[in-house]
Design an enzyme around this catalytic site. Structure first.
Site, PDB file in Angstrom:
ATOM      1  N   SER A 123      45.579  33.542  35.289  1.00  0.00           N
ATOM      2  CA  SER A 123      44.550  33.552  34.362  1.00  0.00           C
ATOM      3  C   SER A 123      45.011  33.019  32.834  1.00  0.00           C
ATOM      4  CB  SER A 123      44.090  35.148  34.260  1.00  0.00           C
ATOM      5  OG  SER A 123      43.290  35.303  35.641  1.00  0.00           O
ATOM      6  N   GLY A 170      47.933  47.141  28.299  1.00  0.00           N
ATOM      7  CA  GLY A 170      46.821  46.473  27.967  1.00  0.00           C
ATOM      8  C   GLY A 170      45.423  47.602  27.801  1.00  0.00           C
ATOM      9  N   ASP A 190      42.568  43.110  35.189  1.00  0.00           N
ATOM     10  CA  ASP A 190      43.109  42.805  36.566  1.00  0.00           C
ATOM     11  C   ASP A 190      44.269  43.588  36.534  1.00  0.00           C
ATOM     12  OD1 ASP A 190      43.768  41.402  38.853  1.00  0.00           O
ATOM     13  OD2 ASP A 190      44.623  39.664  37.792  1.00  0.00           O
TER      14      ASP A 190
END
Length: 316
Positions: A123, A170, A190
């Site tokens: 990504s 994150g 993710d």
């Protein structure tokens, strides 16, 4: 908590779904001139070798992106999926690739100009490839090995201040970038879901992010596995989006049965990841028709048994 390495799974059917959705979403968001900030809460290593030891060990790319590249002619897509529809797709007459799949494969080709797919972009590299000079990319990765690899891979881009790589959680830190100065953002969640708490942390993070920045676009990938938390997650995300008065979209791709099988020698064999889903809050209005055309073709091309199917649902 650091045993998961995405290098073993790069280019598999879940990546095909995730990155097809990601690219289609970005293409729409980048139509506006105003700067876009993209936040990736679990960036991984960013770039993967499909002919390397990790991907070669699992061989998952062979049932994902490599299948699509082996034969770009796919069967005709079925009619656009109705709201809350779940369909099983049988091969039909040959037809051109759906736009979203063709676009996904064109991005993969950009990283492999000589053909094939020796290199698979994660990504972070897909996003950077599509962003403009005035857009920003914030990458979070805690895995010590993947974080070092991500640092090295990103350094080769010489992107300067456009990309920030943070060795932080994150889920714990990414909301500090919300809202961005331009008031436009895409957040990709993710995690590995190795531990059950990841499902709850996705919900907590999404709720906090919506409070901080209600108009951002939030994209969540998750595995569809025989675990209650995995089946509860999209339902709870729908509730969250509905209570916030925000539109949502939910797409799933199943390539095989999730049931255990028995080998000729009597050993019980786990099937591997059978399916995955993408849930978006504040999705582009263009995304659903693109996926309605693409998902039937992905089922046909990536099916591993008769249980292959897809679903496409939206609300708000």
């Amino acid at each position: 908590m650091f045993s998961y390495r995405h290098a073993f799974h790069a280019g598999n059917h879940a990546d095909v779904l995730k990155h097809t959705v990601l690219i289609a979403t970005l293409d729409h968001l980048l139509e506006k001139e105003a700067a876009l900030t993209v936040v990736d809460t679990h960036a991984g290593a960013g770039l993967y070798r499909l002919d390397g030891d990790y991907a070669g060990t699992s061989g998952e790319a062979a049932e994902g992106v490599l299948r699509l590249l082996a034969d770009k002619k796919t069967a005709a897509s079925s009619a656009p999926a109705a709201k809350s529809a779940t369909k099983k797709v049988a091969p039909e007459a040959e037809a051109p690739l759906a736009d979203a799949i063709a676009r996904y494969l064109s991005v993969i080709h950009d990283f492999n100009p000589k053909g094939g797919a020796r290199i698979y972009p994660g990504s972070p590299f897909i996003v950077h490839h599509l962003l403009r000079d005035h857009d920003k990319l914030k990458l979070f990765e805690l895995h010590p090995t993947d974080a070092r690899t991500l640092d090295a891979n990103i350094a080769q881009l010489e992107a300067g201040r456009q990309i920030a790589v943070l060795r932080e959680d994150g889920f714990g830190s990414a909301t500090k970038f919300l809202p961005p100065p331009s008031r436009r953002a895409l957040v990709l969640m993710d995690p590995s879901y190795e531990i059950k708490s990841d499902y709850g942390r996705v919900l907590d993070f999404a709720a906090e992010a919506l409070k901080r920045f209600a108009t951002g676009t939030y994209a969540i990938w998750y595995p569809i596995i025989p675990r209650p938390e995995a089946h509860d997650l999209p339902r709870r995300l729908k509730t969250l989006a509905t209570k916030a008065g925000k539109p949502w979209l939910h797409a799933t791709l199943t390539v095989k049965s999730s049931k255990l099988t028995t080998t000729p020698t009597g050993e019980t064999q786990r099937p591997g990841l059978p399916a995955s889903g993408m849930f978006l809050i504040n999705p582009p209005y263009t995304l659903k028709p693109l996926l309605a055309a693409a998902l039937p073709q992905l089922v046909e091309r990536l099916a591993q048994d008769r249980h292959a199917t897809f679903s496409l649902d939206s609300g708000g």
